[in-house]
Design a protein around this motif. Structure first.
Motif, PDB file in Angstrom:
ATOM      1  N   CYS A 174       1.675   3.315  -9.354  1.00 30.34           N
ATOM      2  CA  CYS A 174       1.317   2.325  -8.562  1.00 30.34           C
ATOM      3  C   CYS A 174       0.674   1.167  -9.258  1.00 30.34           C
ATOM      4  O   CYS A 174       0.859  -0.141  -9.071  1.00 30.34           O
ATOM      5  N   VAL A 187      -5.280   7.349  -1.859  1.00 30.81           N
ATOM      6  CA  VAL A 187      -5.002   8.837  -2.170  1.00 30.81           C
ATOM      7  C   VAL A 187      -5.811   9.322  -0.850  1.00 30.81           C
ATOM      8  O   VAL A 187      -6.920   9.166  -0.591  1.00 30.81           O
ATOM      9  N   HIS A 228      -2.617   1.811  -4.360  1.00 31.21           N
ATOM     10  CA  HIS A 228      -2.528   3.217  -3.782  1.00 31.21           C
ATOM     11  C   HIS A 228      -3.800   3.499  -2.923  1.00 31.21           C
ATOM     12  O   HIS A 228      -4.898   3.135  -3.327  1.00 31.21           O
ATOM     13  N   MET A 280      -0.450   7.697  -8.991  1.00 31.76           N
ATOM     14  CA  MET A 280      -1.504   6.708  -9.013  1.00 31.76           C
ATOM     15  C   MET A 280      -1.215   5.595 -10.026  1.00 31.76           C
ATOM     16  O   MET A 280      -1.381   4.571  -9.526  1.00 31.76           O
ATOM     17  N   PHE A 328      -7.298   0.277  -5.715  1.00 35.36           N
ATOM     18  CA  PHE A 328      -6.833   1.266  -4.785  1.00 35.36           C
ATOM     19  C   PHE A 328      -7.908   1.096  -3.394  1.00 35.36           C
ATOM     20  O   PHE A 328      -8.850   0.406  -3.643  1.00 35.36           O
ATOM     21  N   ILE A 381      -0.818   8.532  -1.223  1.00 34.67           N
ATOM     22  CA  ILE A 381      -0.448   9.719  -1.863  1.00 34.67           C
ATOM     23  C   ILE A 381      -1.172  10.740  -1.152  1.00 34.67           C
ATOM     24  O   ILE A 381      -2.557  10.842  -1.177  1.00 34.67           O
ATOM     25  N   ARG A 415       0.760  -1.164  -0.022  1.00 40.52           N
ATOM     26  CA  ARG A 415      -0.151   0.101   0.065  1.00 40.52           C
ATOM     27  C   ARG A 415       0.965   1.390   0.278  1.00 40.52           C
ATOM     28  O   ARG A 415       1.785   1.359   0.803  1.00 40.52           O
ATOM     29  N   VAL A 416       0.374   2.144  -0.912  1.00 36.17           N
ATOM     30  CA  VAL A 416       1.214   3.379  -1.139  1.00 36.17           C
ATOM     31  C   VAL A 416       0.188   4.661  -0.867  1.00 36.17           C
ATOM     32  O   VAL A 416      -0.692   4.798  -1.613  1.00 36.17           O
TER      33      VAL A 416
END
Length: 533
Positions: free
Chosen positions: A38, A47, A45, A35, A145, A23, A20-21
Protein backbone atom coordinates in the motif's frame (compact mmCIF):
# COMPACT_ATOMS: atom_id res chain seq x y z
CA UNK A 1 6.45 -12.62 -2.63
CA UNK A 2 8.13 -9.18 -2.76
CA UNK A 3 6.03 -6.14 -1.82
CA UNK A 4 6.43 -4.81 -5.37
CA UNK A 5 4.38 -7.70 -6.72
CA UNK A 6 1.78 -6.88 -4.10
CA UNK A 7 1.80 -3.25 -5.18
CA UNK A 8 1.28 -4.21 -8.81
CA UNK A 9 -1.56 -6.51 -7.73
CA UNK A 10 -3.33 -3.70 -5.92
CA UNK A 11 -2.85 -1.32 -8.84
CA UNK A 12 -4.25 -3.91 -11.17
CA UNK A 13 -7.35 -4.19 -9.02
CA UNK A 14 -7.90 -0.46 -9.18
CA UNK A 15 -6.37 0.73 -5.92
CA UNK A 16 -5.35 4.36 -6.37
CA UNK A 17 -3.25 6.85 -4.49
CA UNK A 18 -5.18 8.00 -1.41
CA UNK A 19 -7.53 5.00 -1.32
CA UNK A 20 -7.94 3.35 2.09
CA UNK A 21 -7.19 -0.36 2.38
CA UNK A 22 -8.13 -2.31 5.51
CA UNK A 23 -5.69 -5.06 6.54
CA UNK A 24 -7.20 -7.66 8.90
CA UNK A 25 -4.66 -10.43 9.13
CA UNK A 26 -2.72 -12.69 11.48
CA UNK A 27 0.96 -12.12 12.28
CA UNK A 28 2.34 -13.51 9.04
CA UNK A 29 4.84 -12.01 6.55
CA UNK A 30 2.00 -11.25 4.13
CA UNK A 31 0.62 -8.71 6.61
CA UNK A 32 3.80 -6.63 6.32
CA UNK A 33 3.90 -7.20 2.56
CA UNK A 34 0.36 -5.82 2.33
CA UNK A 35 1.25 -2.76 4.43
CA UNK A 36 4.31 -1.90 2.39
CA UNK A 37 2.55 -2.68 -0.88
CA UNK A 38 0.00 0.00 0.00
CA UNK A 39 2.75 2.44 0.99
CA UNK A 40 4.56 1.95 -2.31
CA UNK A 41 1.59 3.11 -4.40
CA UNK A 42 0.39 5.86 -2.06
CA UNK A 43 -2.64 3.97 -0.75
CA UNK A 44 -3.45 4.53 2.93
CA UNK A 45 -3.48 1.34 4.96
CA UNK A 46 -5.43 0.83 8.15
CA UNK A 47 -4.51 -2.35 10.00
CA UNK A 48 -7.23 -3.77 12.24
CA UNK A 49 -6.01 -6.12 14.96
CA UNK A 50 -7.03 -9.70 14.16
CA UNK A 51 -8.57 -10.10 17.62
CA UNK A 52 -11.16 -7.40 17.03
CA UNK A 53 -14.76 -8.39 16.47
CA UNK A 54 -16.77 -8.09 13.26
CA UNK A 55 -18.54 -5.05 14.72
CA UNK A 56 -15.23 -3.32 15.48
CA UNK A 57 -14.00 -4.12 11.97
CA UNK A 58 -17.18 -2.73 10.42
CA UNK A 59 -16.90 0.52 12.38
CA UNK A 60 -13.32 1.05 11.21
CA UNK A 61 -14.14 0.27 7.59
CA UNK A 62 -17.00 2.75 7.63
CA UNK A 63 -15.04 5.53 9.32
CA UNK A 64 -12.11 5.12 6.93
CA UNK A 65 -14.35 4.85 3.86
CA UNK A 66 -12.21 1.92 2.68
CA UNK A 67 -12.63 0.32 -0.74
CA UNK A 68 -10.64 -2.87 -0.14
CA UNK A 69 -10.05 -5.41 2.61
CA UNK A 70 -7.06 -7.75 2.77
CA UNK A 71 -7.64 -10.65 5.16
CA UNK A 72 -6.97 -14.38 5.60
CA UNK A 73 -9.11 -17.47 5.87
CA UNK A 74 -8.04 -17.53 9.52
CA UNK A 75 -5.23 -17.26 12.02
CA UNK A 76 -3.75 -19.48 14.72
CA UNK A 77 -3.99 -18.68 18.42
CA UNK A 78 -3.51 -21.06 21.34
CA UNK A 79 -4.14 -24.13 19.20
CA UNK A 80 -7.37 -22.73 17.76
CA UNK A 81 -8.29 -21.07 14.48
CA UNK A 82 -9.27 -17.40 14.62
CA UNK A 83 -12.06 -16.95 12.08
CA UNK A 84 -10.93 -13.83 10.23
CA UNK A 85 -12.80 -14.42 6.98
CA UNK A 86 -16.10 -15.16 8.70
CA UNK A 87 -15.69 -12.01 10.81
CA UNK A 88 -15.03 -10.04 7.63
CA UNK A 89 -18.14 -11.48 5.99
CA UNK A 90 -20.22 -10.56 9.04
CA UNK A 91 -18.82 -7.03 9.09
CA UNK A 92 -19.67 -6.53 5.43
CA UNK A 93 -23.13 -8.06 5.84
CA UNK A 94 -23.94 -5.52 8.56
CA UNK A 95 -22.71 -2.44 6.70
CA UNK A 96 -19.39 -1.26 5.26
CA UNK A 97 -20.96 -0.73 1.83
CA UNK A 98 -17.85 1.03 0.51
CA UNK A 99 -15.92 -2.26 0.16
CA UNK A 100 -15.50 -3.43 -3.43
CA UNK A 101 -13.02 -6.30 -3.15
CA UNK A 102 -11.79 -8.67 -0.44
CA UNK A 103 -8.40 -10.36 -0.93
CA UNK A 104 -8.09 -13.54 1.12
CA UNK A 105 -4.81 -15.23 2.07
CA UNK A 106 -5.03 -19.01 2.35
CA UNK A 107 -3.30 -19.59 5.68
CA UNK A 108 -5.15 -22.15 7.80
CA UNK A 109 -6.47 -24.01 4.73
CA UNK A 110 -9.92 -24.60 6.21
CA UNK A 111 -13.00 -24.05 4.08
CA UNK A 112 -14.41 -20.54 3.96
CA UNK A 113 -17.18 -19.16 1.73
CA UNK A 114 -16.04 -16.92 -1.13
CA UNK A 115 -18.47 -14.41 -2.63
CA UNK A 116 -18.11 -14.38 -6.43
CA UNK A 117 -17.17 -11.01 -7.85
CA UNK A 118 -16.08 -9.65 -4.48
CA UNK A 119 -13.73 -12.17 -2.87
CA UNK A 120 -10.38 -13.04 -4.44
CA UNK A 121 -7.71 -15.49 -3.32
CA UNK A 122 -4.33 -13.87 -2.63
CA UNK A 123 -2.43 -16.60 -4.50
CA UNK A 124 -4.58 -16.10 -7.60
CA UNK A 125 -4.26 -12.32 -7.85
CA UNK A 126 -0.49 -12.22 -7.32
CA UNK A 127 0.17 -14.93 -9.87
CA UNK A 128 2.34 -13.63 -12.71
CA UNK A 129 2.81 -10.14 -11.27
CA UNK A 130 6.18 -8.46 -12.07
CA UNK A 131 8.77 -8.23 -9.32
CA UNK A 132 9.17 -4.47 -9.75
CA UNK A 133 6.61 -1.74 -9.21
CA UNK A 134 7.41 1.91 -9.84
CA UNK A 135 6.64 3.74 -6.58
CA UNK A 136 4.16 6.59 -6.35
CA UNK A 137 5.99 9.77 -5.42
CA UNK A 138 4.00 11.48 -2.71
CA UNK A 139 4.39 14.60 -0.60
CA UNK A 140 6.01 14.13 2.80
CA UNK A 141 2.67 14.97 4.43
CA UNK A 142 0.71 12.42 2.40
CA UNK A 143 -1.05 10.05 4.85
CA UNK A 144 0.80 6.76 5.21
CA UNK A 145 -1.68 5.00 7.47
CA UNK A 146 -4.62 5.31 9.83
CA UNK A 147 -4.55 3.42 13.10
CA UNK A 148 -7.63 3.39 15.28
CA UNK A 149 -7.23 3.76 19.01
CA UNK A 150 -9.78 3.87 21.79
CA UNK A 151 -11.31 7.19 22.71
CA UNK A 152 -12.89 8.41 25.92
CA UNK A 153 -16.24 8.62 24.15
CA UNK A 154 -16.10 4.94 23.19
CA UNK A 155 -15.87 5.83 19.49
CA UNK A 156 -12.46 4.78 18.07
CA UNK A 157 -10.44 7.61 16.61
CA UNK A 158 -8.39 7.20 13.44
CA UNK A 159 -4.89 8.48 14.18
CA UNK A 160 -3.41 9.78 10.92
CA UNK A 161 0.35 9.57 10.34
CA UNK A 162 2.32 11.11 7.50
CA UNK A 163 4.67 9.41 5.05
CA UNK A 164 7.88 11.41 5.57
CA UNK A 165 7.84 12.34 9.24
CA UNK A 166 6.60 8.99 10.49
CA UNK A 167 9.18 6.99 8.54
CA UNK A 168 11.96 9.29 9.72
CA UNK A 169 10.88 8.85 13.34
CA UNK A 170 10.52 5.08 13.08
CA UNK A 171 13.88 4.61 11.36
CA UNK A 172 15.95 6.91 13.56
CA UNK A 173 14.52 5.77 16.88
CA UNK A 174 15.00 2.13 15.87
CA UNK A 175 18.65 2.84 15.22
CA UNK A 176 19.27 4.96 18.31
CA UNK A 177 17.30 3.10 20.96
CA UNK A 178 18.14 -0.45 19.86
CA UNK A 179 21.71 0.25 18.70
CA UNK A 180 20.91 -1.62 15.49
CA UNK A 181 23.64 -3.38 13.57
CA UNK A 182 23.30 -5.20 10.20
CA UNK A 183 23.79 -8.63 11.79
CA UNK A 184 21.05 -8.17 14.42
CA UNK A 185 18.00 -10.41 14.65
CA UNK A 186 15.27 -8.19 16.07
CA UNK A 187 12.12 -9.55 17.67
CA UNK A 188 9.35 -7.22 18.74
CA UNK A 189 6.45 -9.36 19.98
CA UNK A 190 3.77 -6.77 19.15
CA UNK A 191 1.06 -7.51 16.61
CA UNK A 192 1.01 -5.29 13.51
CA UNK A 193 -2.51 -4.32 14.54
CA UNK A 194 -0.95 -1.97 17.11
CA UNK A 195 1.41 0.95 16.61
CA UNK A 196 4.38 -0.93 18.09
CA UNK A 197 3.95 -3.51 15.34
CA UNK A 198 3.92 -0.71 12.78
CA UNK A 199 6.96 1.20 14.00
CA UNK A 200 9.15 -1.63 15.31
CA UNK A 201 8.13 -4.59 13.16
CA UNK A 202 6.92 -3.38 9.77
CA UNK A 203 8.88 -0.16 9.29
CA UNK A 204 11.71 0.91 11.62
CA UNK A 205 13.97 -2.17 11.80
CA UNK A 206 13.41 -3.09 8.15
CA UNK A 207 14.27 0.46 7.06
CA UNK A 208 17.61 -0.11 8.82
CA UNK A 209 18.21 -3.38 6.96
CA UNK A 210 17.78 -5.58 10.04
CA UNK A 211 16.25 -9.07 10.10
CA UNK A 212 12.97 -9.25 12.06
CA UNK A 213 11.23 -12.23 13.65
CA UNK A 214 7.45 -12.66 13.39
CA UNK A 215 5.49 -14.96 15.67
CA UNK A 216 1.85 -15.89 15.33
CA UNK A 217 0.56 -17.29 18.59
CA UNK A 218 0.46 -17.00 22.36
CA UNK A 219 3.53 -16.67 24.63
CA UNK A 220 2.66 -19.85 26.55
CA UNK A 221 1.50 -22.17 23.75
CA UNK A 222 2.27 -25.02 23.29
CA UNK A 223 4.18 -24.51 26.55
CA UNK A 224 5.57 -21.76 28.75
CA UNK A 225 8.98 -21.89 27.07
CA UNK A 226 7.69 -20.72 23.70
CA UNK A 227 9.32 -17.25 23.73
CA UNK A 228 12.63 -18.58 24.98
CA UNK A 229 12.72 -21.37 22.39
CA UNK A 230 12.19 -18.85 19.59
CA UNK A 231 15.05 -16.71 20.91
CA UNK A 232 17.28 -19.78 21.15
CA UNK A 233 16.41 -21.25 17.75
CA UNK A 234 16.63 -17.99 15.78
CA UNK A 235 19.52 -16.47 17.74
CA UNK A 236 17.54 -13.34 18.52
CA UNK A 237 19.83 -10.50 19.61
CA UNK A 238 17.26 -7.83 20.51
CA UNK A 239 14.00 -8.68 22.29
CA UNK A 240 11.25 -6.05 22.74
CA UNK A 241 8.08 -6.98 24.62
CA UNK A 242 5.46 -5.74 27.10
CA UNK A 243 5.69 -5.65 30.91
CA UNK A 244 2.49 -7.70 31.12
CA UNK A 245 4.18 -10.51 29.21
CA UNK A 246 7.32 -10.22 31.36
CA UNK A 247 5.32 -10.44 34.58
CA UNK A 248 3.21 -13.34 33.35
CA UNK A 249 6.32 -15.32 32.37
CA UNK A 250 8.12 -14.33 35.57
CA UNK A 251 5.22 -15.82 37.53
CA UNK A 252 5.93 -19.26 36.02
CA UNK A 253 9.41 -19.48 37.55
CA UNK A 254 13.08 -19.01 36.64
CA UNK A 255 13.54 -22.68 35.76
CA UNK A 256 11.70 -22.34 32.43
CA UNK A 257 13.96 -19.75 30.73
CA UNK A 258 16.95 -21.46 32.40
CA UNK A 259 16.30 -24.44 30.12
CA UNK A 260 17.12 -22.46 26.98
CA UNK A 261 20.22 -20.86 25.51
CA UNK A 262 19.57 -17.10 25.59
CA UNK A 263 23.16 -16.02 25.14
CA UNK A 264 22.45 -14.52 21.71
CA UNK A 265 20.60 -11.64 23.41
CA UNK A 266 22.50 -8.38 23.72
CA UNK A 267 19.68 -5.89 24.39
CA UNK A 268 16.20 -6.07 25.95
CA UNK A 269 13.31 -3.65 25.59
CA UNK A 270 10.03 -2.88 27.32
CA UNK A 271 6.98 -1.19 25.78
CA UNK A 272 3.30 -0.57 26.37
CA UNK A 273 3.12 0.57 29.99
CA UNK A 274 5.49 1.37 32.86
CA UNK A 275 7.51 -1.64 34.01
CA UNK A 276 7.72 -2.14 37.76
CA UNK A 277 11.24 -2.42 39.24
CA UNK A 278 10.88 -6.08 40.29
CA UNK A 279 9.94 -7.16 36.76
CA UNK A 280 12.79 -5.01 35.36
CA UNK A 281 15.29 -6.74 37.63
CA UNK A 282 13.99 -10.22 36.76
CA UNK A 283 14.10 -9.41 33.04
CA UNK A 284 17.68 -8.20 33.28
CA UNK A 285 18.91 -11.00 35.57
CA UNK A 286 17.08 -14.07 34.25
CA UNK A 287 16.51 -13.29 30.57
CA UNK A 288 19.51 -11.03 29.97
CA UNK A 289 21.85 -13.05 32.15
CA UNK A 290 22.87 -9.83 33.88
CA UNK A 291 24.63 -8.69 30.69
CA UNK A 292 21.94 -6.94 28.62
CA UNK A 293 20.96 -3.28 28.84
CA UNK A 294 17.22 -2.68 29.10
CA UNK A 295 15.55 0.13 27.17
CA UNK A 296 12.31 1.04 28.94
CA UNK A 297 10.51 3.05 26.26
CA UNK A 298 7.69 5.59 26.54
CA UNK A 299 5.67 6.59 23.52
CA UNK A 300 2.15 6.37 22.10
CA UNK A 301 0.12 5.57 18.99
CA UNK A 302 -0.10 9.32 18.57
CA UNK A 303 3.64 10.01 18.84
CA UNK A 304 4.45 7.41 16.17
CA UNK A 305 7.87 6.62 17.61
CA UNK A 306 9.74 6.34 20.91
CA UNK A 307 9.99 9.67 22.75
CA UNK A 308 11.63 8.86 26.10
CA UNK A 309 14.09 6.01 26.55
CA UNK A 310 17.59 5.14 27.70
CA UNK A 311 20.13 5.06 24.89
CA UNK A 312 22.38 1.99 25.26
CA UNK A 313 25.90 2.90 26.29
CA UNK A 314 24.90 6.52 26.92
CA UNK A 315 22.12 6.67 29.51
CA UNK A 316 22.42 5.14 32.97
CA UNK A 317 19.40 2.90 33.47
CA UNK A 318 17.05 3.13 36.44
CA UNK A 319 14.68 0.20 37.01
CA UNK A 320 11.16 1.53 36.52
CA UNK A 321 12.13 4.80 34.81
CA UNK A 322 12.12 5.49 31.06
CA UNK A 323 14.91 8.00 31.92
CA UNK A 324 15.37 10.88 29.46
CA UNK A 325 13.82 12.23 26.23
CA UNK A 326 15.58 11.37 22.98
CA UNK A 327 17.45 14.14 21.10
CA UNK A 328 15.07 16.73 19.70
CA UNK A 329 12.16 15.79 21.95
CA UNK A 330 11.16 18.64 24.28
CA UNK A 331 9.29 17.05 27.18
CA UNK A 332 8.16 18.73 30.39
CA UNK A 333 5.82 18.23 33.35
CA UNK A 334 3.23 20.90 34.10
CA UNK A 335 0.64 21.54 36.81
CA UNK A 336 -3.13 22.00 36.48
CA UNK A 337 -2.60 25.49 35.05
CA UNK A 338 0.03 24.45 32.51
CA UNK A 339 2.96 25.88 34.45
CA UNK A 340 6.19 23.83 34.51
CA UNK A 341 6.63 22.12 37.89
CA UNK A 342 9.73 23.00 39.82
CA UNK A 343 12.05 20.86 41.89
CA UNK A 344 12.87 17.19 42.03
CA UNK A 345 10.15 14.61 42.54
CA UNK A 346 7.41 17.03 41.47
CA UNK A 347 4.65 15.44 39.45
CA UNK A 348 1.96 16.52 37.03
CA UNK A 349 0.87 16.31 33.40
CA UNK A 350 3.38 15.01 30.87
CA UNK A 351 3.49 17.34 27.86
CA UNK A 352 5.55 17.79 24.70
CA UNK A 353 6.40 21.42 24.00
CA UNK A 354 7.66 21.37 20.42
CA UNK A 355 6.67 19.46 17.25
CA UNK A 356 8.51 16.28 16.28
CA UNK A 357 8.67 14.46 12.91
CA UNK A 358 6.50 11.42 13.69
CA UNK A 359 3.68 13.20 15.51
CA UNK A 360 0.10 12.46 14.50
CA UNK A 361 -1.18 14.96 11.96
CA UNK A 362 -4.89 14.80 12.79
CA UNK A 363 -7.75 12.46 13.58
CA UNK A 364 -9.16 11.16 10.34
CA UNK A 365 -12.09 13.32 9.25
CA UNK A 366 -12.37 14.93 12.69
CA UNK A 367 -9.80 17.68 13.16
CA UNK A 368 -11.94 19.39 15.83
CA UNK A 369 -11.69 16.25 17.95
CA UNK A 370 -7.93 16.20 17.34
CA UNK A 371 -7.51 19.73 18.68
CA UNK A 372 -9.84 19.16 21.61
CA UNK A 373 -8.25 15.85 22.64
CA UNK A 374 -4.57 16.72 22.39
CA UNK A 375 -4.15 20.49 22.46
CA UNK A 376 -6.90 22.45 24.20
CA UNK A 377 -6.15 21.36 27.78
CA UNK A 378 -3.44 24.04 28.02
CA UNK A 379 -4.72 26.53 25.43
CA UNK A 380 -2.96 24.90 22.47
CA UNK A 381 0.49 25.51 23.93
CA UNK A 382 1.48 21.86 24.42
CA UNK A 383 0.70 18.37 23.19
CA UNK A 384 -0.98 16.67 26.16
CA UNK A 385 0.02 13.03 26.38
CA UNK A 386 -2.70 12.09 28.86
CA UNK A 387 -0.12 10.53 31.20
CA UNK A 388 0.95 11.65 34.64
CA UNK A 389 4.64 11.60 35.47
CA UNK A 390 7.29 12.90 37.80
CA UNK A 391 10.92 13.84 37.24
CA UNK A 392 13.57 12.92 39.78
CA UNK A 393 16.64 14.81 40.94
CA UNK A 394 18.68 13.37 38.06
CA UNK A 395 16.21 14.60 35.45
CA UNK A 396 14.83 11.12 34.76
CA UNK A 397 11.14 10.66 34.01
CA UNK A 398 8.86 8.20 35.79
CA UNK A 399 5.50 7.51 34.12
CA UNK A 400 2.80 7.06 36.74
CA UNK A 401 -0.06 6.03 34.45
CA UNK A 402 -2.88 7.71 32.60
CA UNK A 403 -4.26 10.94 34.02
CA UNK A 404 -7.62 9.20 34.26
CA UNK A 405 -5.84 6.44 36.23
CA UNK A 406 -4.96 8.88 39.00
CA UNK A 407 -7.22 8.33 42.00
CA UNK A 408 -8.45 11.04 44.29
CA UNK A 409 -8.70 9.37 47.69
CA UNK A 410 -9.82 11.70 50.48
CA UNK A 411 -8.22 14.64 48.67
CA UNK A 412 -4.98 12.79 47.97
CA UNK A 413 -3.98 12.12 44.35
CA UNK A 414 -2.59 8.59 43.98
CA UNK A 415 -1.16 7.13 40.78
CA UNK A 416 -2.50 3.63 40.13
CA UNK A 417 0.95 2.66 38.87
CA UNK A 418 2.47 3.53 42.26
CA UNK A 419 0.08 1.21 44.07
CA UNK A 420 0.50 -1.55 41.48
CA UNK A 421 4.28 -1.37 41.79
CA UNK A 422 4.02 -1.62 45.58
CA UNK A 423 1.80 -4.70 45.34
CA UNK A 424 4.04 -6.42 42.79
CA UNK A 425 7.06 -5.81 45.01
CA UNK A 426 5.50 -8.21 47.55
CA UNK A 427 6.99 -11.70 47.32
CA UNK A 428 3.58 -13.34 46.86
CA UNK A 429 2.39 -11.14 43.97
CA UNK A 430 3.07 -11.65 40.26
CA UNK A 431 0.75 -9.02 38.77
CA UNK A 432 -1.63 -6.35 39.99
CA UNK A 433 -4.02 -3.83 38.49
CA UNK A 434 -5.56 -1.00 40.50
CA UNK A 435 -8.68 1.01 39.68
CA UNK A 436 -10.86 3.48 41.54
CA UNK A 437 -14.29 2.75 42.96
CA UNK A 438 -16.75 5.49 44.03
CA UNK A 439 -16.81 5.98 47.80
CA UNK A 440 -19.34 8.02 49.77
CA UNK A 441 -16.76 9.41 52.19
CA UNK A 442 -13.38 9.38 50.42
CA UNK A 443 -14.60 10.15 46.91
CA UNK A 444 -12.74 7.16 45.56
CA UNK A 445 -11.48 3.98 47.15
CA UNK A 446 -8.66 1.75 45.92
CA UNK A 447 -9.73 -1.55 44.35
CA UNK A 448 -6.93 -4.01 43.50
CA UNK A 449 -7.02 -7.10 41.31
CA UNK A 450 -4.11 -9.39 42.21
CA UNK A 451 -2.50 -12.40 40.53
CA UNK A 452 -0.34 -14.40 42.92
CA UNK A 453 2.77 -16.41 42.15
CA UNK A 454 1.81 -20.06 41.96
CA UNK A 455 -1.83 -21.06 42.36
CA UNK A 456 -4.63 -18.61 43.07
CA UNK A 457 -5.44 -18.54 46.78
CA UNK A 458 -8.83 -20.05 47.56
CA UNK A 459 -11.00 -20.31 50.62
CA UNK A 460 -10.55 -17.62 53.24
CA UNK A 461 -8.18 -15.07 51.67
CA UNK A 462 -8.69 -12.36 54.28
CA UNK A 463 -5.32 -12.90 55.96
CA UNK A 464 -3.41 -12.56 52.68
CA UNK A 465 -5.46 -9.52 51.68
CA UNK A 466 -4.70 -7.87 55.02
CA UNK A 467 -1.02 -8.70 54.61
CA UNK A 468 -0.99 -6.99 51.21
CA UNK A 469 -2.84 -3.95 52.56
CA UNK A 470 -0.29 -3.60 55.33
CA UNK A 471 2.51 -3.97 52.80
CA UNK A 472 1.14 -1.15 50.62
CA UNK A 473 0.73 1.04 53.69
CA UNK A 474 4.37 0.40 54.57
CA UNK A 475 5.52 1.19 51.04
CA UNK A 476 3.34 4.21 50.24
CA UNK A 477 1.41 5.21 53.32
CA UNK A 478 -1.92 4.23 54.85
CA UNK A 479 -3.90 6.39 52.41
CA UNK A 480 -2.87 4.08 49.55
CA UNK A 481 -4.09 0.85 51.17
CA UNK A 482 -6.55 -1.00 48.91
CA UNK A 483 -10.04 -1.14 50.37
CA UNK A 484 -10.82 -4.18 48.23
CA UNK A 485 -8.52 -6.91 46.93
CA UNK A 486 -9.76 -9.57 44.55
CA UNK A 487 -7.59 -12.53 43.59
CA UNK A 488 -7.65 -14.03 40.10
CA UNK A 489 -5.71 -16.46 37.93
CA UNK A 490 -5.01 -13.74 35.38
CA UNK A 491 -5.81 -10.13 34.57
CA UNK A 492 -8.07 -9.36 31.61
CA UNK A 493 -5.70 -8.74 28.70
CA UNK A 494 -6.08 -8.34 25.00
CA UNK A 495 -4.15 -10.72 22.80
CA UNK A 496 -1.44 -8.07 22.51
CA UNK A 497 -0.91 -8.12 26.29
CA UNK A 498 -2.70 -4.87 27.18
CA UNK A 499 -4.69 -4.91 30.42
CA UNK A 500 -8.30 -3.85 29.83
CA UNK A 501 -8.51 -1.33 32.63
CA UNK A 502 -11.88 0.04 31.61
CA UNK A 503 -13.30 -3.45 32.08
CA UNK A 504 -11.73 -3.64 35.55
CA UNK A 505 -13.30 -0.30 36.49
CA UNK A 506 -16.67 -1.60 35.36
CA UNK A 507 -16.25 -4.77 37.43
CA UNK A 508 -15.04 -2.87 40.51
CA UNK A 509 -18.10 -0.63 40.38
CA UNK A 510 -20.44 -3.56 39.91
CA UNK A 511 -21.79 -2.08 36.69
CA UNK A 512 -23.13 -4.04 33.75
CA UNK A 513 -20.41 -4.92 31.24
CA UNK A 514 -21.33 -3.23 27.96
CA UNK A 515 -17.94 -2.89 26.30
CA UNK A 516 -16.63 -5.27 23.65
CA UNK A 517 -14.62 -8.05 25.31
CA UNK A 518 -14.06 -10.08 22.14
CA UNK A 519 -10.35 -9.15 22.15
CA UNK A 520 -9.70 -10.73 25.53
CA UNK A 521 -7.10 -13.48 25.58
CA UNK A 522 -9.26 -15.42 28.06
CA UNK A 523 -12.91 -14.21 28.16
CA UNK A 524 -13.72 -16.80 30.86
CA UNK A 525 -11.67 -14.81 33.37
CA UNK A 526 -14.40 -12.17 33.56
CA UNK A 527 -16.65 -14.22 35.86
CA UNK A 528 -13.71 -14.92 38.16
CA UNK A 529 -12.86 -11.22 38.34
CA UNK A 530 -16.47 -10.52 39.27
CA UNK A 531 -16.05 -12.86 42.23
CA UNK A 532 -18.18 -15.63 40.77
CA UNK A 533 -15.51 -18.11 39.71
Amino acid sequence: MPKSAGSQTLRGLGVQQGDRVIIYMPMVPEAIIAMQACARIGAIHSVVFGGFSALSLRDRIEDAGARFVITADGGHRGGKVVELKSATDKALAEGAASIEKVIVLRHTAHDVPMQPGRDLWWHDVVQGQPAHCEPAWVDAEHPLFLLYTSGSTGKPKGIQHSSGGYLLGAKLTSKWVFDLKPQDVFWCTADVGWVTGHSYVAYGPLANGVTVVLYEGAPTFPDAGRFWKIIQDHRVSIFYTAPTAIRALMKLGDHIPAGYDLTSLRLLGSVGEPINPEAWMWYQRVIGGGNCPIVDTWWQTETGAIMISPVPGVTAAKPGSCTRPLPGIDVDIVDEDGNPVQGAEAGGYLVIKKPWPSMLRTIWRDNDRYIETYWQRFRNRYYVAGDSAHRDADGCYWIMGRIDDVLNVAGHRLGTMEIESALVAHHRVAEAAVVGRPHDVKGESVFAFVVCKGDRPTGDTRALAEELRAWVAEQLGAIAKPDDIRFADNLPKTRSGKIMRRLLRTIARGDEITQDISTLENPAIVEQLRGRG
